[in-house]
Write a protein that holds these residues in place. Sequence first.
Motif, short mmCIF file in Angstrom:
data_model
loop_
_atom_site.label_atom_id
_atom_site.label_comp_id
_atom_site.label_asym_id
_atom_site.label_seq_id
_atom_site.Cartn_x
_atom_site.Cartn_y
_atom_site.Cartn_z
N ILE A 81 29.28 23.60 -1.63
CA ILE A 81 30.34 24.14 -2.46
C ILE A 81 31.46 23.12 -2.63
CG2 ILE A 81 29.78 26.53 -1.88
CD1 ILE A 81 32.04 26.54 0.13
N SER A 82 32.33 23.36 -3.61
CA SER A 82 33.40 22.42 -3.91
C SER A 82 34.46 22.42 -2.81
CB SER A 82 34.04 22.77 -5.25
OG SER A 82 34.81 23.97 -5.13
N SER A 83 35.36 21.46 -2.87
CA SER A 83 36.39 21.36 -1.84
C SER A 83 37.32 22.56 -1.87
CB SER A 83 37.19 20.06 -2.02
OG SER A 83 37.77 20.01 -3.32
N ASN A 84 37.67 23.05 -3.07
CA ASN A 84 38.53 24.24 -3.16
C ASN A 84 37.82 25.48 -2.64
OD1 ASN A 84 40.87 23.08 -4.16
ND2 ASN A 84 40.27 23.33 -6.31
N LEU A 100 46.79 33.19 -0.22
CA LEU A 100 45.73 32.17 -0.31
C LEU A 100 46.19 30.97 -1.12
CD1 LEU A 100 42.64 34.48 -0.88
CD2 LEU A 100 43.00 32.98 1.08
N ALA A 101 46.90 31.22 -2.23
CA ALA A 101 47.39 30.13 -3.06
C ALA A 101 48.36 29.25 -2.28
CB ALA A 101 48.05 30.68 -4.32
N GLN A 102 49.23 29.87 -1.51
CA GLN A 102 50.18 29.10 -0.71
C GLN A 102 49.47 28.32 0.39
OE1 GLN A 102 52.80 32.26 0.53
NE2 GLN A 102 54.10 32.08 -1.28
N ALA A 103 48.47 28.95 1.04
CA ALA A 103 47.74 28.27 2.11
C ALA A 103 46.95 27.07 1.59
CB ALA A 103 46.80 29.26 2.80
N GLY A 133 50.95 26.50 -4.53
CA GLY A 133 52.27 26.98 -4.91
C GLY A 133 52.26 28.47 -5.13
N ASP A 134 53.34 28.98 -5.74
CA ASP A 134 53.48 30.41 -5.98
C ASP A 134 53.42 30.66 -7.48
OD1 ASP A 134 53.82 33.05 -5.53
OD2 ASP A 134 55.85 32.92 -4.71
N GLY A 135 53.41 31.93 -7.85
CA GLY A 135 53.42 32.28 -9.26
C GLY A 135 52.09 32.83 -9.72
N HIS A 166 46.05 33.37 -10.32
CA HIS A 166 44.90 33.41 -11.23
C HIS A 166 43.90 32.31 -10.87
CE1 HIS A 166 42.57 34.01 -14.84
NE2 HIS A 166 42.74 32.75 -15.18
N ARG A 167 44.39 31.18 -10.42
CA ARG A 167 43.50 30.08 -10.02
C ARG A 167 42.62 30.52 -8.86
NH1 ARG A 167 45.61 24.01 -8.31
NH2 ARG A 167 43.54 23.05 -8.09
#
Length: 266
Positions: free
Chosen positions: A188-191, A212-215, A219-221, A226-227
């Motif tokens: 799987i990919s790094s992300n 999860l986005a922050q970890a 960033g936030d938002g 959505h990412r």
Amino acid sequence: MRAPYTDPCAMTVFLVEDDDIVRAALRFVLEQNHYAVTDVRSAAALYRELAVQAAGTVVLDIGLEGESGLSICEYLRAHNPHIGIVFVTGMDSPDDRLRGLSCGADAYLTKPIDSRELLLILARLRDREQARQAELAKLAPMAIPSTDAILGDNGLNEAEPPPSTPTGWTLCGASGLLRAPNGTARRISSNERALLMILGQAQGETMSAQTLAQAMNFGDGASHRHRIEVIISRLHRNVEQSTGMHLPLMSVRGSGYCVRDLLLAP
């Protein structure tokens, strides 16, 4: 809620009904016909159960306290196009039936129901899922691996150790190789690797998309949340195509995501 029936060969049916008498009667019929049944009274209880175990089919009332069965159906269908959904409800007008089917239900039965009709519908849904799994099993060995699955980060072939006999999913943190219980694997990919490592370390606890986005230092938002959703959707699709199995990465409505049965290896 009683513990699920434990026939290992049975399809799991989630029964969502807030009338205790109706729920007990339906559960009795289903268990007598060798279905594993988990019964709940509300949407919140259903989502908690779905976070820790997969459902083959959901038998669902509409007139529930809190979130309605129609909303539950829309949510389930959006997140799992293959799940079986059967309404069993007292709402019997033609408009009610059309509304229920338009939400994504496979069938719409009105109370009082003929249990034989419900059993026939469940058998059809079980056969449909078994046929789908058989097709996935045929396709999995034939899947052409991606370049990342063949080559390491330096572009050279990597020899992978022969698969053992795993009982769950295993993720190698160093290589990003995700191995399914059937022995097939995908790099799987790094992300995707970072996300699964974070959820795996949480040991089944639910984490929000924002957390999860922050970890992952996104960033936030809303755009970053959505990412996370895009990464999870792509991961589910690619892993199922490669391994023929559904990754136990669960969406918990209103809370976030969790993963179960995942062993993290160095």
